[in-house]
Scaffold this active site. Sequence first.
Site, short mmCIF file in Angstrom:
data_model
loop_
_atom_site.label_atom_id
_atom_site.label_comp_id
_atom_site.label_asym_id
_atom_site.label_seq_id
_atom_site.Cartn_x
_atom_site.Cartn_y
_atom_site.Cartn_z
N CYS A 26 0.84 -1.24 -0.10
CA CYS A 26 -0.08 -0.09 -0.05
C CYS A 26 1.08 1.32 -0.25
O CYS A 26 2.02 1.08 -0.47
CB CYS A 26 -0.96 -0.03 1.12
N ALA A 27 0.64 2.59 0.47
CA ALA A 27 1.35 3.54 0.53
C ALA A 27 2.58 3.68 1.39
O ALA A 27 3.38 4.27 1.06
CB ALA A 27 0.39 4.86 1.00
#
Length: 630
Positions: A26-27
């Site tokens: 993810c980020a």
Amino acid sequence: MNYEQVAKQIIDHVGGEENVKSLVHCATRLRFSLIDHSKADKEQLLKTDGVIAVKENGGQFQVVIGNRVPEVYAAIGKISTILDDTTSTKKGGDTGNSGNFVSRLIDVVASIFTPLLGVMAGAGILKGLLAIATNVGWLDSGETTYIILHAASDSMFYFLPILLAVTAARKFETNPFGAATIAGALIYPSIVELHDSAIDVTFFGIPVVLMNYTSTVFPILLAVFAMSYVEKFCNKKIHEAVKNFVTPLILLVVIVPVTLIILGPIGVYLGNGIASVIQEIFTFSPVLAGAIVAGIWQVLVIFGIHWGIIPIILNNLSVRGEDVIKAVAAPAVFSQAGAALGVMLRTKNKKLKALAGSTSITALFGITEPAVYGVTLPLKKPFIMAVISAAVGGAIVGHYGSVAVAPGAPGLLTIPIFYPEDGRGFVAFVIAIIISFVLAAVLTYIVGFKDPVDDEDTLSNESGSENEVKREDDKKEPSASEEIKSPLKGEVVPLTEVQDHVFSSGAMGKGVAVRPKEGRLVAPINGTVTSLFETKHAIGITSDNGTEIFIHVGIDTVQLKGEHFTSFIEQGDEVAAGDVLLEFDVERITAAGYDVITPVLITNAKQFSNVQTTDKREVTSEDLLIHVIK
């Protein structure tokens, strides 16, 4: 940061490539699905450059990197085959097969939606900017410029079923191209025309209730889930010679009609029902609902539970064209940034001040993990102040009915996704996130926290989570120079000639390598066995004077899983120079295709003024190999 070096160390410390069932990011995090979580070494991971924290949530083994995670993820793809397979071929993993229902559900959702978050955010920002541009008169919706940009912003959402089909197929271990083809059939122009024409549709006399499947979430997930079982059944029953084209034929003939007749309508009704319930909750008491969601949002993130809400947010965007959950959760992001700023302003610890300042900026752009795990959560009170401030902001957002019109992590760059076409609630949203940020900073500064007394990295794991480990730099300072004997009999090889960049680059420490002539490894010094890998191929010893020695028998021999190795010691044992630590079968290891060259490293070499290695070309266990000078 050397990304390939970091990637190599991370793979080693999660139990090796063979222990990884799948990987997404993810980020800020690498999200591993591991076959055996017990093989992962959290302590060693936290000693890896760039690793912020390690967590186990929702069946996933998560390595928090921060905003450099895409580069590390890409490096893993370069140096391993972890990202190569379109479907996983490794069986028996923990993920999805163990743990409670909630953990399995969170893992499934995270694995399916994580790969799409980046492009969702980009498309969402563009969609929001277009709404602003048309509202203030910069663009007209009839202009060709607008039409082109709108297509760029909307295509991801229009064809969302196809993208979800690919990621869901990877998770459910089925053919992603077959899944994408089935999704394409649901939004095929002629099917869309049948739906719009409102005529009676049948399939061999069976009534078909057609729905609009563009931008939908649940129908394709149900379809791919069913497809995975049908495909496995067909592959078992159909002969090897023809199954490669007969199985896809059966899948298309069976799954597309079943989805249109049964699974699709169920998914649409489910989505509409969820959207209606959420809307009713916020209609009943928008202030209370907004305060509660914003207040608990970061707690949900810590435990990974927020992943279960992602499909609901996307479903709301699909069904209603807007979502209130993401809007009321946004103040929680800005409040963590404010709390980190408050820590920076109050602390007298130089390292903490620098960390808090940098993570505050990162959080403002939607990446809160460094601020949460590195600053606010370990200090406790700043995290609590952020939760309170988030609740205030969430109440404001709920009261004024602010909404998100596209997905994306809340942050300064994604503010346009909270601008609906009529501009409703946007000003209130901006005011709410400013209040959350400022209030968290002020409360943190006023209430205070237990400030570390010196400039050492003394932030420890005070969050109480059993599954989280924090970095601790409390290693023993070497007390004297030392002479370290060779642990092996064999040929001395410069470290630069070892065919493994992690060792040859000196990233793990200074030293030398020995190509053993016999499979007997002895203690090179008096000390304590501080680490012994389960696969028995590597040992860490700390001498009585504090010199840290790491011995790695062979290259990539972790993949042997302990085969051909015999250990005579355990972690924590005290040893004397010359004590036998390991025996290993040189011939069998070589026959298995592994190089037995053995790096002997001083891992705390920076604490010495010099590390000298022997000039001899061959050594025995009685010979001096390394001299460290205090």
